[in-house]
Design an enzyme around this catalytic site. Structure first.
Site, PDB file in Angstrom:
ATOM      1  N   TYR A 293      -3.498  10.733   1.193  1.00  0.00           N
ATOM      2  CA  TYR A 293      -3.650  11.390  -0.604  1.00  0.00           C
ATOM      3  C   TYR A 293      -3.591  11.838  -0.848  1.00  0.00           C
ATOM      4  O   TYR A 293      -3.358  12.673  -2.121  1.00  0.00           O
ATOM      5  CB  TYR A 293      -5.508  10.144  -0.336  1.00  0.00           C
ATOM      6  CG  TYR A 293      -5.177   8.940  -0.234  1.00  0.00           C
ATOM      7  CD1 TYR A 293      -5.470   8.000  -0.836  1.00  0.00           C
ATOM      8  CD2 TYR A 293      -4.809   8.254   1.849  1.00  0.00           C
ATOM      9  CE1 TYR A 293      -5.385   6.378  -0.435  1.00  0.00           C
ATOM     10  CE2 TYR A 293      -5.030   7.087   1.837  1.00  0.00           C
ATOM     11  CZ  TYR A 293      -5.029   6.546   0.541  1.00  0.00           C
ATOM     12  OH  TYR A 293      -5.037   4.941   0.980  1.00  0.00           O
TER      13      TYR A 293
ATOM     14  N   ASP B  97       0.785  -1.396   0.017  1.00  0.00           N
ATOM     15  CA  ASP B  97      -0.087   0.024  -0.164  1.00  0.00           C
ATOM     16  C   ASP B  97       1.085   1.530  -0.250  1.00  0.00           C
ATOM     17  O   ASP B  97       1.840   1.609  -0.779  1.00  0.00           O
ATOM     18  CB  ASP B  97      -1.079   0.007   1.184  1.00  0.00           C
ATOM     19  CG  ASP B  97      -2.389   1.246   1.196  1.00  0.00           C
ATOM     20  OD1 ASP B  97      -3.487   0.927   0.443  1.00  0.00           O
ATOM     21  OD2 ASP B  97      -1.799   2.366   1.622  1.00  0.00           O
TER      22      ASP B  97
ATOM     23  N   HIS C  72      -4.804  -7.955   0.427  1.00  0.00           N
ATOM     24  CA  HIS C  72      -4.682  -6.396  -0.095  1.00  0.00           C
ATOM     25  C   HIS C  72      -3.575  -6.138   1.831  1.00  0.00           C
ATOM     26  O   HIS C  72      -2.076  -6.206   1.834  1.00  0.00           O
ATOM     27  CB  HIS C  72      -4.652  -5.509   0.206  1.00  0.00           C
ATOM     28  CG  HIS C  72      -4.569  -3.579  -0.030  1.00  0.00           C
ATOM     29  ND1 HIS C  72      -3.738  -3.198  -0.626  1.00  0.00           N
ATOM     30  CD2 HIS C  72      -4.813  -2.985   1.336  1.00  0.00           C
ATOM     31  CE1 HIS C  72      -3.473  -2.398  -0.533  1.00  0.00           C
ATOM     32  NE2 HIS C  72      -4.065  -1.861   0.440  1.00  0.00           N
TER      33      HIS C  72
END
Length: 643
Positions: free
Chosen positions: A386, A239, A443
């Site tokens: 982000y 990630d 994930h």
């Protein structure tokens, strides 16, 4: 006639000129386009001393490393329980909707009731503090990290490994991975683990001004390793941990000795996009067969990404708005984060009423991760990463187009959000050494599959060390003479990862040694029952199983070590598997020559077929032999004689 023929020849030649010129122009344009699309970018300038803390700046900053403890205060616990108790009623889910509309409110009620009434805050606080925590001030920010130093002999080399989490994870994700990375007697190195909270996550302070993207976080991580005293180290991440680790492997090539990623992707390389599109027409030329169905049809993958990336658009544009809601509501925080742990583990989970969360994770462990965000009040600041990563300025750095020579290793879990072929990854990672393909998992690899991930990290570091000319394991000594040996403990073997193992590590264990194959009619029953025996007696009775793949019986073990690793991972094999060998003939492994000498078989000493079995007592002496027709579970009475 001659003149007429000559005119025709000239005309024909002229007719060929245009196609040839067009072909030359097309080739030239193609080469130019390829060069432009694949031209390496320059590294951006970085400020290693950029200040991210509040003003006024301390002119004599504290550069000490200070102990830290995770604390769940009574005030915080009472406030949390009160908020959970007095939550407003939720809208009921639509019938049979599962998680397709988001987190199922019926199941959320169960989660919140457990959090309020059964989550043992005191015990979990002790659990968090089972390892040593520290903070140190770097570039104006207090950076938190977990530090695990191995306790090994002086002749064992200490190797630093930086483990980087992503969103919505935390340092807590690695707790189950830590034991899998513990020192092993067959290695001449031991890992020292540094597990930080990224700035703005958990117990690391967030920047007070704009501009801290993945590059700036990478600088903080480098400065952290410098502060601890490590100039050379390995990096692992998934990630955002992949993103930051990749930047470190790009920018700090003198420091990063190797990069391991469980999310090996390039998001912004134009040639990578072209390769992926070409794969829709010629998949066999682009994509490895074992991952082809994870990528194509491409429309399915694009549809999934569009459906699951709504959170990214919000957090990349307005993180503070959603952050206010999640900061104010523990129910909202739990639903927002745990929904990702459901769908990102396997997209099919959204069909289940409980999102299959409890099939893959323990609820206590999931709530541990939520507690990191709740206790530190860091959900808003974590989501800001982000906004700093997905803007025009940051994307303009084109890190995916800056090549790196740092040796790199990827592991691809089946249900990872994005899967790309190695041909794409090698556009950037010029020393991309290996891909491990796992036919399960998603994930959150460290949380869901710590054993598989841990083995892969260790194998990657062994390979990185070999890449740099460091011996990957203790040198193998000469084998004993099978005719004179008195114990299996005298022999050396190589495990399935190529590491030299002396069998004296099994002193005091009852052993079952068996030759195995993955394509035999006996394979399913034997592997299932060998696993069953191992799980039943490995801890209770000091019992171990040593499996040796062999291809001498009708070619039923044709694969290489990577194929065998994939096979045993798919079957969740718990026992020890070794390198493929021969058990009969002149090239038979010395161990197997010894086994056959000490325990002769019916109609000759030679091994008759796959899954022949030898019981070894605690002193390393072969005491009984069984043929392939004897099921492993039927050996229990015989094994019991040697406990």
């Amino acid at each position: 006639m001659a003149e007429k023929s000559k005119k025709k020849s000239v005309k024909k030649s002229r007719n060929l000129v245009l196609p040839i010129l067009s072909m030359i122009v097309a080739l030239g344009a193609s080469y130019y386009a390829y060069y432009k699309l694949n031209a390496p970018q320059a590294k951006p300038q970085v400020d290693f001393n950029a200040y991210w803390g509040p003003y006024p700046m301390d002119q004599k900053p504290d550069v000490s490393i200070r102990p830290f403890s995770v604390e769940f205060s009574d005030v915080m616990i009472n406030e949390l329980r009160n908020l959970l108790l007095h939550r407003r009623p939720f809208a009921p889910p639509l019938e049979d909707s599962g998680f397709t509309y988001g987190f199922n409110s019926n199941f959320l009620t169960r989660v919140l009731d457990y959090w309020q009434n059964k989550y043992n805050f005191a015990d979990r606080e002790k659990f968090f503090n089972k390892y040593n925590h520290y903070v140190t001030t770097i570039q104006g920010l207090d950076i938190h990290y977990v530090h695990i130093k191995p306790n090994v002999a002086e002749d064992v080399e200490i190797v630093p490994l930086l483990l980087l989490h992503g969103w919505p994870g935390s340092f807590r994700e690695f707790y189950e991975l830590i034991p899998e990375l513990a020192p092993r007697p067959e290695h001449n190195f031991a890992l020292e683990l540094i597990i930080p909270s990224l700035p703005g996550f958990g117990f690391s302070k967030a920047p007070v001004r704009q501009g801290m993207g993945p590059l700036e976080v990478a600088v903080v991580m480098k400065n952290l390793m410098d502060r601890i005293g490590h100039q050379k180290y390995y990096v692992q991440g998934g990630d955002f941990g992949h993103n930051i680790g990749s930047i470190m492997a790009t920018m700090f090539t003198d420091n990063v000795l190797g990069f391991h990623t469980n999310m090996p992707i390039l998001l912004s390389h134009p040639m990578g996009t072209i390769y992926m599109l070409l794969g829709t027409i010629f998949p066999s030329y682009i994509v490895e067969p074992e991952i082809q169905d994870r990528i194509y049809p491409l429309s399915k993958q694009i549809s999934f990404i569009l459906e699951e990336s709504g959170y990214l658009h919000i957090q990349a544009t307005k993180p503070d708005t959603v952050g206010i809601a999640l900061t104010d509501s523990p129910a909202g925080l739990a639903a927002y984060i745990l929904e990702k742990f459901s769908t990102w583990t396997n997209a099919e989970n959204k069909k289940a009423a409980d999102g299959n969360l409890l099939s893959n994770f323990m609820l206590t462990h999931l709530l541990d991760n939520i507690m990191v965000y709740w206790t530190s009040n860091s959900i808003t600041t974590s989501m800001r990463l982000y906004a700093e990563a997905f803007n025009k300025k940051r994307l303009g750095n084109k890190f995916d187009m800056i090549p790196t020579d740092v040796p790199t290793w990827g592991i691809k879990f089946k249900h990872e959000l994005i899967t790309q072929p190695d041909i794409v990854l090698k556009l950037k990672y010029k020393n991309y050494l290996h891909t491990t393909v796992v036919d399960a998992g998603g994930h959150f690899a460290a949380f869901e599959s710590p054993k598989i991930l841990g083995q892969d990290i260790l194998q990657a570091i062994l390979t990185f060390r070999e890449f740099w000319g460091v011996s990957k394991s203790n040198p193998q000594q000469p084998q004993p003479n099978p005719e004179k040996a008195t114990s299996v403990h005298e022999f050396y073997v190589k495990d399935i990862y190529g590491r030299n193992i002396k069998l004296d590590k099994y002193k005091g264990y009852v052993l079952l040694i068996v030759n195995v194959a993955s394509q035999c009619g006996l394979t399913n029953k034997n592997y299932e029952q060998l696993n069953e025996l191992y799980e039943k007696y490995s801890k209770a009775r000091d019992f171990r199983i040593l499996a040796f793949p062999c291809n001498q019986f009708n070619g039923q073990e044709p694969g290489n070590s990577n194929d065998i690793v994939k096979f045993i991972n798919e079957r969740d094999v718990k026992f020890d598997v070794f390198e493929k060998i021969e058990v009969n003939g002149e090239n038979a492994h010395p161990l197997w020559k010894y086994l056959k000498r000490t325990q002769s078989g019916t109609l000759g000493d030679f091994i008759k077929w796959n899954f022949s079995k030898f019981i070894i007592d605690k002193n390393g002496r072969p005491v009984e032999r069984f043929g392939p027709n004897v099921d492993p579970i039927d050996l229990e009475p015989s094994l019991a004689k040697y406990w």
